[in-house]
Scaffold this active site. Structure first.
Site, mmCIF file in Angstrom:
data_model
loop_
_atom_site.group_PDB
_atom_site.id
_atom_site.type_symbol
_atom_site.label_atom_id
_atom_site.label_comp_id
_atom_site.label_asym_id
_atom_site.label_seq_id
_atom_site.Cartn_x
_atom_site.Cartn_y
_atom_site.Cartn_z
ATOM 1 N N GLY A 1 47.917 107.920 6.780
ATOM 2 C CA GLY A 1 47.737 109.311 7.333
ATOM 3 C C GLY A 1 48.978 109.648 5.635
ATOM 4 C CG HIS B 1 39.961 104.222 8.499
ATOM 5 N ND1 HIS B 1 39.473 105.402 8.707
ATOM 6 C CD2 HIS B 1 40.899 104.467 7.651
ATOM 7 C CE1 HIS B 1 40.876 106.225 8.708
ATOM 8 N NE2 HIS B 1 41.595 105.825 8.021
ATOM 9 C CG ASP C 1 37.035 106.423 10.681
ATOM 10 O OD1 ASP C 1 36.019 105.400 9.985
ATOM 11 O OD2 ASP C 1 38.111 106.253 11.293
ATOM 12 C CG ASN D 1 45.498 109.903 4.066
ATOM 13 O OD1 ASN D 1 44.521 110.582 4.307
ATOM 14 N ND2 ASN D 1 46.304 108.663 4.258
ATOM 15 C CB SER E 1 44.981 104.886 7.448
ATOM 16 O OG SER E 1 43.997 105.073 6.573
#
Length: 182
Positions: free
Chosen positions: A42, A155, A152, A70, A5
């Site tokens: 992801g 990111h 979040d 991830n 991502s």
């Protein structure tokens, strides 16, 4: 850029994402390059390994491997992440494609032992593959900085992407110096 991502511009427009901003910075510096976005949100190192052949369909002159975040978030066994990254690098080496490996750190909530073991994976791989350009931490200077991340806190926002580009530019220039003229 084979990644997750972070390279797929999660939460951003494509133009604000890492591949586009890196390409823009390289072009501003006189490099006639196209940075291909092979990021899948992801994705893990296993996913990147599984889609490597597809990702190479555009015949890149060099590859930035930016996977592992991830794996760390999911608590994947570091030895599994290591095996996947080593397989990716071996496949790229077999094709003569210069490579930059961008390291990653595990989130602190998985414990210090896991964090050390996870970080060691990238250093060990870099040590064993001296032909690979190593950038120790993809999110250097951005991770943990609220002003450089989306809500979040994982990111990067556009300013965070620009900071990533600024910091990794010397390593990317080293990578590009390894590309053989067509």
């Amino acid at each position: 850029m084979l990644g997750d991502s972070i390279t797929a511009a999660y939460g951003l427009s494509r133009e604000q994402g890492l591949p586009a901003r890196l390409e823009e910075a390289l072009r501003a510096g006189g490099r006639a390059v196209t940075v291909i976005d092979a990021g899948v949100s992801g994705d893990t190192t296993a996913g990147g390994r599984a889609r490597l052949e597809w990702s190479l369909a555009e015949r890149p002159d060099a590859v930035i491997v930016a996977l592992g975040g991830n794996d760390g978030l999911r608590g994947v066994e570091p030895r599994n992440s290591e095996a996947n990254l080593r397989a990716i690098l071996a496949a790229l080496k077999a094709r003569g494609i210069p490579t930059l490996l961008a390291g990653m750190l595990a989130p602190p909530n998985l414990g210090a032992d896991y964090g050390r073991e996870f970080a060691k994976v990238f250093g060990d791989i870099a040590r064993d593959n001296p032909e690979v350009v190593f950038y120790p931490f993809l999110l250097e200077g951005v991770a943990g900085e609220a002003a450089l991340n989306q809500p979040d806190r994982i990111h990067p926002n556009p300013q965070g992407v620009d900071e990533m580009v600024r910091r990794m530019m010397p390593a990317v220039e080293t990578l590009l110096s390894k590309v053989r003229p067509a």
